[in-house]
Design a protein around this motif. Structure first.
Motif, short mmCIF file in Angstrom:
data_model
loop_
_atom_site.label_atom_id
_atom_site.label_comp_id
_atom_site.label_asym_id
_atom_site.label_seq_id
_atom_site.Cartn_x
_atom_site.Cartn_y
_atom_site.Cartn_z
N ARG A 88 0.75 -1.26 -0.05
CA ARG A 88 0.18 0.06 0.20
C ARG A 88 0.83 1.27 -0.05
O ARG A 88 1.75 1.46 0.72
N ASN A 89 0.57 2.19 -0.86
CA ASN A 89 1.27 3.53 -1.01
C ASN A 89 2.74 3.10 -1.21
O ASN A 89 3.71 3.37 -0.49
N ALA A 90 2.88 2.33 -2.28
CA ALA A 90 4.00 1.76 -2.80
C ALA A 90 5.09 2.67 -3.61
O ALA A 90 4.60 3.85 -4.04
N GLY A 91 6.25 2.49 -3.90
CA GLY A 91 7.18 2.93 -4.92
C GLY A 91 7.02 2.29 -6.40
O GLY A 91 6.00 1.30 -6.11
N LYS A 92 7.33 2.69 -7.27
CA LYS A 92 7.30 2.24 -8.54
C LYS A 92 8.12 1.20 -9.18
O LYS A 92 7.86 0.72 -10.26
N TYR A 93 9.23 0.89 -8.33
CA TYR A 93 10.12 -0.17 -8.98
C TYR A 93 10.28 -1.39 -8.23
O TYR A 93 10.63 -2.37 -8.90
N ASP A 94 9.72 -1.49 -6.98
CA ASP A 94 9.65 -2.87 -6.33
C ASP A 94 8.97 -3.81 -7.09
O ASP A 94 7.69 -3.57 -6.98
N GLY A 95 9.63 -4.90 -7.75
CA GLY A 95 8.86 -5.72 -8.50
C GLY A 95 8.83 -5.29 -10.08
O GLY A 95 9.58 -6.13 -10.70
N MET A 96 8.44 -4.17 -10.22
CA MET A 96 8.18 -3.90 -11.73
C MET A 96 9.42 -3.85 -12.49
O MET A 96 9.47 -4.18 -13.67
N LEU A 97 10.52 -3.43 -11.92
CA LEU A 97 11.73 -3.15 -12.58
C LEU A 97 12.31 -4.35 -12.83
O LEU A 97 12.99 -4.53 -14.29
N GLY A 98 12.07 -5.69 -12.27
CA GLY A 98 12.44 -6.89 -12.64
C GLY A 98 11.95 -7.26 -14.16
O GLY A 98 12.47 -7.94 -14.90
N VAL A 99 10.32 -7.24 -13.95
CA VAL A 99 9.63 -7.63 -14.96
C VAL A 99 9.99 -6.68 -16.51
O VAL A 99 10.14 -7.35 -17.39
N LEU A 100 10.07 -5.49 -16.15
CA LEU A 100 10.57 -4.52 -17.11
C LEU A 100 11.93 -5.02 -17.87
O LEU A 100 12.14 -4.93 -19.15
N SER A 101 12.93 -5.24 -16.84
CA SER A 101 14.37 -5.40 -17.45
C SER A 101 14.33 -6.56 -18.16
O SER A 101 14.89 -6.76 -19.16
N GLY A 102 13.42 -7.87 -17.64
CA GLY A 102 13.40 -9.05 -18.54
C GLY A 102 12.94 -8.77 -19.95
O GLY A 102 13.52 -8.98 -20.94
N ILE A 103 11.75 -8.02 -20.00
CA ILE A 103 11.19 -7.65 -21.15
C ILE A 103 12.28 -6.74 -22.07
O ILE A 103 12.44 -7.09 -23.53
N GLU A 104 12.99 -5.92 -21.41
CA GLU A 104 13.99 -5.01 -22.11
C GLU A 104 15.11 -6.15 -23.04
O GLU A 104 15.69 -5.88 -24.03
N CYS A 105 15.53 -7.02 -22.15
CA CYS A 105 16.63 -7.80 -22.70
C CYS A 105 15.82 -8.59 -23.80
O CYS A 105 16.72 -9.04 -24.80
N ALA A 106 14.75 -9.29 -23.75
CA ALA A 106 14.06 -9.81 -24.68
C ALA A 106 14.03 -9.24 -26.04
O ALA A 106 14.12 -9.55 -27.27
N ARG A 107 13.51 -7.97 -25.72
CA ARG A 107 13.40 -6.88 -26.80
C ARG A 107 14.54 -6.58 -27.67
O ARG A 107 14.64 -6.39 -28.94
N ALA A 108 15.70 -6.47 -26.89
CA ALA A 108 17.21 -6.24 -27.35
C ALA A 108 17.64 -7.56 -28.15
O ALA A 108 18.07 -7.27 -29.40
N LEU A 109 17.46 -8.71 -27.58
CA LEU A 109 17.48 -9.89 -28.53
C LEU A 109 16.80 -9.89 -29.78
O LEU A 109 17.42 -10.04 -30.77
N ASN A 110 15.63 -9.53 -29.65
CA ASN A 110 14.79 -9.36 -30.93
C ASN A 110 15.01 -8.52 -31.81
O ASN A 110 15.13 -8.77 -32.95
N ALA A 111 15.50 -7.14 -31.32
CA ALA A 111 15.87 -6.07 -32.21
C ALA A 111 17.23 -6.60 -33.05
O ALA A 111 17.38 -6.13 -34.30
N ALA A 112 18.09 -7.23 -32.26
CA ALA A 112 19.12 -7.76 -33.01
C ALA A 112 18.93 -9.18 -33.86
O ALA A 112 19.93 -9.44 -34.30
#
Ligand code: GLV
Ligand code: MN
Ligand code: MN
Length: 413
Positions: A88-112
């Motif tokens: 409750r009344n959380a920050g924006k990164y606890d948890g979310m950053l791990g999901v977004l970073s995983g997608i970012e890595c897949a995105r980078a592999l896909n782009a290359a």
């Protein structure tokens, strides 16, 4: 074929902002599992996964799951991820950053245009914090095949059971077991997370490798005294449940402070009937105990139980202590710690290792796969607080280390 140039810290922060819009709390962030707001965040994550070249879906408990296929279709996966629910009344990164970073890595592999000999799967777990139903790690326990079906009857504060919430979300509670993954399908689990503590900042480091996740015990305590008139019941005849609970909270604090590494918290308290002119007849509170060694934690839990019993006996108040959940220390797999440390060094960063005081989904996933974690520096170590902050440069450094780890990943033989 260069993948690393496609990693963007700015995009990671922008996406964390976009997820934070899906909140039950106006002007702040609260997103509990299987809520309407959770659905909004999940839909956004599904869209980003597809845009990154992944096949994406919700699993049987409502986790978001994306798969970037291997060079040989159907090969086992390296599982990345974290959680999409918040406190409750959380920050924006606890948890979310791990999901977004995983997608970012897949995105980078896909782009290359690069495929790996193993698939990359990214999961956004539906409930790690345990805010809505009182039990933590629901999404990751379902994936690990250790979900206890008795939890389907757990109720939220509005009396809605987990089974009902799943139905309202469009899922069938009888099929939660289908979220379970087989050991042979998952080569390892790797989670990137903000540190939620001050150590990396003190070391002037952006990224560190986690060695182990501390264990925890969660308890619910109910004290029953006697409600009475605040004007007429003499002080020496009172059985004040709140005064007893306050003394118990101080005992929890004293025991938690008694040894290095140990922590103990009373995070929530309710007082009944809750009126200015009534001596409190009942008090309910929670206790969360954590330690880097299981024996130390279990000793502390015993001392807390004995302390509560002694306080309540002296005050003629009845105490009921219910253990909600406990989890032993989860060691990160040494072979993954080494591979993550090598990725850190490949990025020109210092090999720095630290334990995690906070709980993480790896505590459940270790039942089916070795676990590894990367921590990212967060400002002043503040977390579980809207002031939680990271920089785009640190987010980028973390995702780059994660991508290097993925590209050099060698499954355990
Ligand atoms: C989760 O953030 C926990 O450590 O309680
Ligand atoms: Mn958290
Ligand atoms: Mn977390």
């Amino acid at each position: 074929m260069c993948t690393i140039v496609h990693i963007s810290g700015r995009r990671l922060l922008e996406r964390a902002e976009a997820l934070a819009v899906h909140s039950e709390l106006a002007g702040g962030l609260t997103r509990t599992s299987l809520s309407r707001e959770y659905r909004g965040a999940a839909d956004l994550v599904l869209e980003w996964m597809r845009e990154a070249g992944m096949a994406a879906r919700l699993d049987a408990i409502g986790n978001v799951l994306g798969r970037y296929e291997a060079s040989t279709p159907g090969a086992p996966c390296l599982l990345l991820g974290s959680h999409l629910d918040t406190v409750r009344n959380a920050g924006k990164y606890d948890g979310m950053l791990g999901v977004l970073s995983g997608i970012e890595c897949a995105r980078a592999l896909n782009a290359a245009g690069k495929r790996l000999p193993f698939a990359l799967e990214v999961v956004g777990f539906c409930d790690e914090e345990g805010v809505r139903f009182g039990a933590t790690l629901l999404g990751s326990r379902a994936v690990a095949g250790t979900f206890d079906p008795a939890l389907l009857e757990a109720k939220d504060s509005a009396g809605v059971t987990l089974a009902q919430a799943l139905r309202e979300f469009g899922l069938d509670p009888a099929r939660v077991g289908e979220a379970a993954r087989k050991r042979a399908e998952v080569l390892a689990y790797a989670e990137l997370h903000i540190e939620q503590g001050p150590v990396l900042e003190a070391e002037a480091l952006a990224v560190g490798v986690v060695t182990a996740i501390n264990g925890f015990t969660r308890m619910a305590v109910t004290l029953e005294g006697s409600a009475g008139h605040a004007g007429t019941v003499p002080m020496n005849l009172r059985r004040d449940a709140l005064a007893a609970a306050a003394e118990c909270a101080l005992a929890v604090e004293r025991i938690g402070s008694s040894e290095p590494g140990l922590v103990a918290t009373v995070g929530r308290m309710e007082v009944l009937p809750g009126a200015i002119n009534v001596v409190p007849g009942e008090a309910r509170f929670t206790i969360d105990v954590r330690a880097p060694a299981d024996a130390q934690r279990l000793r502390a839990v015993q001392s807390i139980r004995a302390g509560i019993a002694a306080i309540c006996a002296r005050r003629n108040v009845a105490a009921r202590i219910e253990e909600l959940q406990q989890q032993g220390v989860a060691a990160c797999a040494p072979w993954l710690v080494e591979q993550m440390a090598a990725a850190l060094q490949a990025e020109g960063l210092r090999d720095f290792r630290l334990p995690s005081g906070a709980g993480h989904d790896g505590q459940a996933i270790q039942a089916i796969a070795g676990i590894g974690m990367l921590f990212i520096r967060c400002e002043k170590g503040i977390s579980h607080n809207p002031a939680e902050a990271i920089t785009a440069a640190d987010a980028e450094a973390g995702a780059r280390v994660l991508l290097r780890f993925i590209e050099a990943f060698e499954p355990k033989r």
